[in-house]
Write a protein that holds these residues in place. Structure first.
Motif, PDB file in Angstrom:
ATOM      1  N   PRO A  48     -14.111 -32.119  17.724  1.00 21.43           N
ATOM      2  CA  PRO A  48     -12.884 -31.368  18.021  1.00 21.43           C
ATOM      3  C   PRO A  48     -12.321 -30.599  16.829  1.00 21.43           C
ATOM      4  O   PRO A  48     -11.681 -29.564  17.001  1.00 21.43           O
ATOM      5  CB  PRO A  48     -11.909 -32.453  18.497  1.00 21.43           C
ATOM      6  CG  PRO A  48     -12.793 -33.558  18.995  1.00 21.43           C
ATOM      7  CD  PRO A  48     -13.981 -33.542  18.079  1.00 21.43           C
ATOM      8  N   LYS A  49     -12.537 -31.137  15.610  1.00 21.87           N
ATOM      9  CA  LYS A  49     -12.076 -30.423  14.423  1.00 21.87           C
ATOM     10  C   LYS A  49     -13.090 -30.637  13.303  1.00 21.87           C
ATOM     11  O   LYS A  49     -13.787 -31.647  13.261  1.00 21.87           O
ATOM     12  CB  LYS A  49     -10.691 -30.890  14.000  1.00 21.87           C
ATOM     13  CG  LYS A  49     -10.567 -32.378  13.707  1.00 21.87           C
ATOM     14  CD  LYS A  49      -9.116 -32.753  13.412  1.00 21.87           C
ATOM     15  CE  LYS A  49      -8.965 -34.238  13.106  1.00 21.87           C
ATOM     16  NZ  LYS A  49      -7.557 -34.614  12.871  1.00 21.87           N
ATOM     17  N   PHE A  54     -20.486 -28.098  17.203  1.00 23.43           N
ATOM     18  CA  PHE A  54     -19.843 -27.689  18.447  1.00 23.43           C
ATOM     19  C   PHE A  54     -18.562 -28.449  18.781  1.00 23.43           C
ATOM     20  O   PHE A  54     -18.549 -29.679  18.794  1.00 23.43           O
ATOM     21  CB  PHE A  54     -20.805 -27.844  19.620  1.00 23.43           C
ATOM     22  CG  PHE A  54     -22.042 -26.994  19.521  1.00 23.43           C
ATOM     23  CD1 PHE A  54     -21.976 -25.687  19.077  1.00 23.43           C
ATOM     24  CD2 PHE A  54     -23.274 -27.514  19.873  1.00 23.43           C
ATOM     25  CE1 PHE A  54     -23.108 -24.901  18.989  1.00 23.43           C
ATOM     26  CE2 PHE A  54     -24.416 -26.733  19.788  1.00 23.43           C
ATOM     27  CZ  PHE A  54     -24.330 -25.429  19.347  1.00 23.43           C
ATOM     28  N   SER A  55     -17.528 -27.703  19.086  1.00 25.37           N
ATOM     29  CA  SER A  55     -16.330 -28.239  19.732  1.00 25.37           C
ATOM     30  C   SER A  55     -16.545 -28.131  21.242  1.00 25.37           C
ATOM     31  O   SER A  55     -17.573 -27.627  21.709  1.00 25.37           O
ATOM     32  CB  SER A  55     -15.103 -27.421  19.333  1.00 25.37           C
ATOM     33  OG  SER A  55     -15.209 -26.095  19.866  1.00 25.37           O
ATOM     34  N   PHE A  56     -15.575 -28.593  22.019  1.00 28.24           N
ATOM     35  CA  PHE A  56     -15.673 -28.495  23.477  1.00 28.24           C
ATOM     36  C   PHE A  56     -15.890 -27.047  23.912  1.00 28.24           C
ATOM     37  O   PHE A  56     -16.748 -26.756  24.749  1.00 28.24           O
ATOM     38  CB  PHE A  56     -14.392 -29.057  24.106  1.00 28.24           C
ATOM     39  CG  PHE A  56     -14.367 -29.018  25.606  1.00 28.24           C
ATOM     40  CD1 PHE A  56     -15.256 -29.776  26.349  1.00 28.24           C
ATOM     41  CD2 PHE A  56     -13.442 -28.229  26.266  1.00 28.24           C
ATOM     42  CE1 PHE A  56     -15.231 -29.742  27.742  1.00 28.24           C
ATOM     43  CE2 PHE A  56     -13.404 -28.192  27.660  1.00 28.24           C
ATOM     44  CZ  PHE A  56     -14.302 -28.951  28.399  1.00 28.24           C
ATOM     45  N   LYS A  57     -15.149 -26.114  23.312  1.00 29.86           N
ATOM     46  CA  LYS A  57     -15.238 -24.698  23.685  1.00 29.86           C
ATOM     47  C   LYS A  57     -16.470 -24.020  23.095  1.00 29.86           C
ATOM     48  O   LYS A  57     -17.176 -23.275  23.792  1.00 29.86           O
ATOM     49  CB  LYS A  57     -13.975 -23.961  23.243  1.00 29.86           C
ATOM     50  CG  LYS A  57     -13.976 -22.486  23.629  1.00 29.86           C
ATOM     51  CD  LYS A  57     -12.722 -21.774  23.157  1.00 29.86           C
ATOM     52  CE  LYS A  57     -12.750 -20.303  23.549  1.00 29.86           C
ATOM     53  NZ  LYS A  57     -13.901 -19.566  22.966  1.00 29.86           N
ATOM     54  N   LYS A  74     -14.392 -43.530  24.524  1.00 27.39           N
ATOM     55  CA  LYS A  74     -13.564 -44.507  23.812  1.00 27.39           C
ATOM     56  C   LYS A  74     -13.558 -45.842  24.546  1.00 27.39           C
ATOM     57  O   LYS A  74     -13.735 -46.910  23.943  1.00 27.39           O
ATOM     58  CB  LYS A  74     -12.144 -43.957  23.679  1.00 27.39           C
ATOM     59  CG  LYS A  74     -11.123 -44.932  23.113  1.00 27.39           C
ATOM     60  CD  LYS A  74      -9.742 -44.284  23.120  1.00 27.39           C
ATOM     61  CE  LYS A  74      -8.649 -45.297  22.857  1.00 27.39           C
ATOM     62  NZ  LYS A  74      -7.298 -44.685  22.880  1.00 27.39           N
ATOM     63  N   LYS A  75     -13.393 -45.801  25.854  1.00 26.04           N
ATOM     64  CA  LYS A  75     -13.358 -47.030  26.646  1.00 26.04           C
ATOM     65  C   LYS A  75     -14.707 -47.743  26.613  1.00 26.04           C
ATOM     66  O   LYS A  75     -14.779 -48.975  26.586  1.00 26.04           O
ATOM     67  CB  LYS A  75     -12.960 -46.728  28.092  1.00 26.04           C
ATOM     68  CG  LYS A  75     -12.614 -47.965  28.902  1.00 26.04           C
ATOM     69  CD  LYS A  75     -11.880 -47.613  30.184  1.00 26.04           C
ATOM     70  CE  LYS A  75     -11.407 -48.870  30.905  1.00 26.04           C
ATOM     71  NZ  LYS A  75     -10.637 -48.552  32.128  1.00 26.04           N
ATOM     72  N   THR A  76     -15.794 -46.969  26.601  1.00 28.05           N
ATOM     73  CA  THR A  76     -17.130 -47.568  26.494  1.00 28.05           C
ATOM     74  C   THR A  76     -17.236 -48.397  25.228  1.00 28.05           C
ATOM     75  O   THR A  76     -17.685 -49.551  25.255  1.00 28.05           O
ATOM     76  CB  THR A  76     -18.221 -46.482  26.506  1.00 28.05           C
ATOM     77  OG1 THR A  76     -18.124 -45.704  27.705  1.00 28.05           O
ATOM     78  CG2 THR A  76     -19.611 -47.110  26.435  1.00 28.05           C
ATOM     79  N   THR A 117     -11.862 -41.287  17.754  1.00 30.75           N
ATOM     80  CA  THR A 117     -11.573 -40.579  19.007  1.00 30.75           C
ATOM     81  C   THR A 117     -10.081 -40.295  19.115  1.00 30.75           C
ATOM     82  O   THR A 117      -9.668 -39.188  19.482  1.00 30.75           O
ATOM     83  CB  THR A 117     -12.050 -41.399  20.216  1.00 30.75           C
ATOM     84  OG1 THR A 117     -13.418 -41.780  20.034  1.00 30.75           O
ATOM     85  CG2 THR A 117     -11.938 -40.589  21.504  1.00 30.75           C
ATOM     86  N   ASP A 118      -9.263 -41.288  18.783  1.00 33.34           N
ATOM     87  CA  ASP A 118      -7.812 -41.095  18.811  1.00 33.34           C
ATOM     88  C   ASP A 118      -7.363 -40.011  17.834  1.00 33.34           C
ATOM     89  O   ASP A 118      -6.396 -39.284  18.104  1.00 33.34           O
ATOM     90  CB  ASP A 118      -7.100 -42.410  18.478  1.00 33.34           C
ATOM     91  CG  ASP A 118      -7.141 -43.415  19.627  1.00 33.34           C
ATOM     92  OD1 ASP A 118      -7.274 -42.985  20.789  1.00 33.34           O
ATOM     93  OD2 ASP A 118      -7.039 -44.630  19.358  1.00 33.34           O
ATOM     94  N   LYS A 119      -8.073 -39.897  16.719  1.00 34.51           N
ATOM     95  CA  LYS A 119      -7.719 -38.899  15.697  1.00 34.51           C
ATOM     96  C   LYS A 119      -8.356 -37.541  15.969  1.00 34.51           C
ATOM     97  O   LYS A 119      -8.226 -36.623  15.159  1.00 34.51           O
ATOM     98  CB  LYS A 119      -8.146 -39.399  14.311  1.00 34.51           C
ATOM     99  CG  LYS A 119      -7.357 -40.602  13.819  1.00 34.51           C
ATOM    100  CD  LYS A 119      -7.705 -40.960  12.386  1.00 34.51           C
ATOM    101  CE  LYS A 119      -9.108 -41.512  12.246  1.00 34.51           C
ATOM    102  NZ  LYS A 119      -9.403 -41.985  10.864  1.00 34.51           N
ATOM    103  N   LYS A 120      -9.058 -37.422  17.110  1.00 31.98           N
ATOM    104  CA  LYS A 120      -9.731 -36.165  17.480  1.00 31.98           C
ATOM    105  C   LYS A 120     -10.798 -35.755  16.470  1.00 31.98           C
ATOM    106  O   LYS A 120     -11.048 -34.571  16.245  1.00 31.98           O
ATOM    107  CB  LYS A 120      -8.719 -35.016  17.636  1.00 31.98           C
ATOM    108  CG  LYS A 120      -7.551 -35.335  18.527  1.00 31.98           C
ATOM    109  CD  LYS A 120      -7.918 -35.296  19.974  1.00 31.98           C
ATOM    110  CE  LYS A 120      -6.705 -35.453  20.874  1.00 31.98           C
ATOM    111  NZ  LYS A 120      -7.048 -35.814  22.253  1.00 31.98           N
TER     112      LYS A 120
END
Length: 275
Positions: A171-172, A193-196, A220-222, A260-263
């Motif tokens: 994400p970043k 790659f980011s999502f976009k 994250k849940k996994t 994941t929480d911190k992107k």
């Protein structure tokens, strides 16, 4: 910018050849080793099967489909799809150990519909326009030349064919040292790659995006479910030869949840059509 160590396909092959037994000991002994889509409070295997069912439905896989699975692992997903749909599947994987495990599962009943090949996604051993579908689960992030792999997938896919897959995203660009160590370098990968931007690359390679989903919370849940499983394995004294590795993975999986929480890491699913 954080620079992650560079890895080769040989590094990845060696990693999974060595780690396969460990993952089978706590994740799923049958070999369903990928992230999942959760509905309520399911276990990881059920959630992983939800991802497979999502791909079957969205890709409109039928008994007439001819599928390539990039990163087939121990072959469990391919067998599930054939038993459910009755199509043909060819699975490739970089790990010789996993291909050997997968080949052992090919019964006489499955022999005409299923094959497994030890191969790299950057040099697919197939002619152009062979497959009606390409699927991939928790694999492409391991491929160090992703653009080449996407190009190869497009090459072997028929015009109008469907490519459905999931992959890690960044994400970043700035990530912490802990995330670099326990996520990126633990898994021997990096991604531009980011999502976009992933969607931009897919279009560049010759695909039309039908659907794109950011499923980072499910990844994250996994990992949350997996580290709880590992804690229980240690507590019960199960698989003592792996306990040291389990302790390392518990810490690494917790760091992945935090990342994941911190992107600093994410997970996405893409459904595409070859133009």
């Amino acid at each position: 910018m954080n620079y992650v160590k560079k890895f080769t396909e040989k590094d990845t092959e060696r990693y999974y050849d060595e780690e396969d037994e460990v993952y089978l000991s706590f994740w799923d002994p049958n070999g369903t080793l990928h992230w999942g889509l959760f509905q309520d409070d399911e276990d990881v295997v059920s959630a992983s099967n939800n991802l497979t069912n999502y791909m079957i439905k969205k890709a409109k896989i039928s008994k007439n489909s001819n599928i390539l699975n990039v990163g087939c692992g121990d072959g469990e997903v391919d067998i599930q799809i054939i038993k459910k749909i009755g199509c043909k599947i060819t699975g490739i994987d970089l790990s010789g150990v996993r291909i050997e495990n997968a080949c052992k599962k090919i019964t006489l009943e499955l022999k005409s519909q299923l094959k497994f090949i030890h191969a790299s996604a950057t040099n697919l051993p197939f002619d152009n326009n062979v497959f009606s579908h390409v699927i991939s689960q928790s694999t492409i992030y391991h491929i160090h030349d992703k653009q080449k792999a996407l190009s190869e997938i497009c090459r072997v896919l028929q015009t109008g064919g469907i490519f459905v897959f999931d992959d890690l995203i960044k994400p970043k660009s700035e990530i912490s040292e802990e995330t670099k160590k326990y996520v990126y370098e633990r898994l021997l990968f990096d991604t531009p790659f980011s999502f976009k931007s992933y969607q931009d690359e897919l279009r560049k390679q010759g695909f039309k995006i039908i659907e794109a989903r950011d499923e980072s919370e499910n990844m994250k849940k996994t990992y949350q479910k997996l580290y709880e499983t590992l804690k229980e394995k240690i507590k019960s004294g199960e698989n003592p030869k792996f306990h040291k590795r389990y302790e390392y993975l518990i810490n690494a999986y917790k760091k992945t949840v935090e990342a994941t929480d911190k992107k600093e890491i994410g997970w996405a699913i893409y459904l595409c059509r070859k133009i």
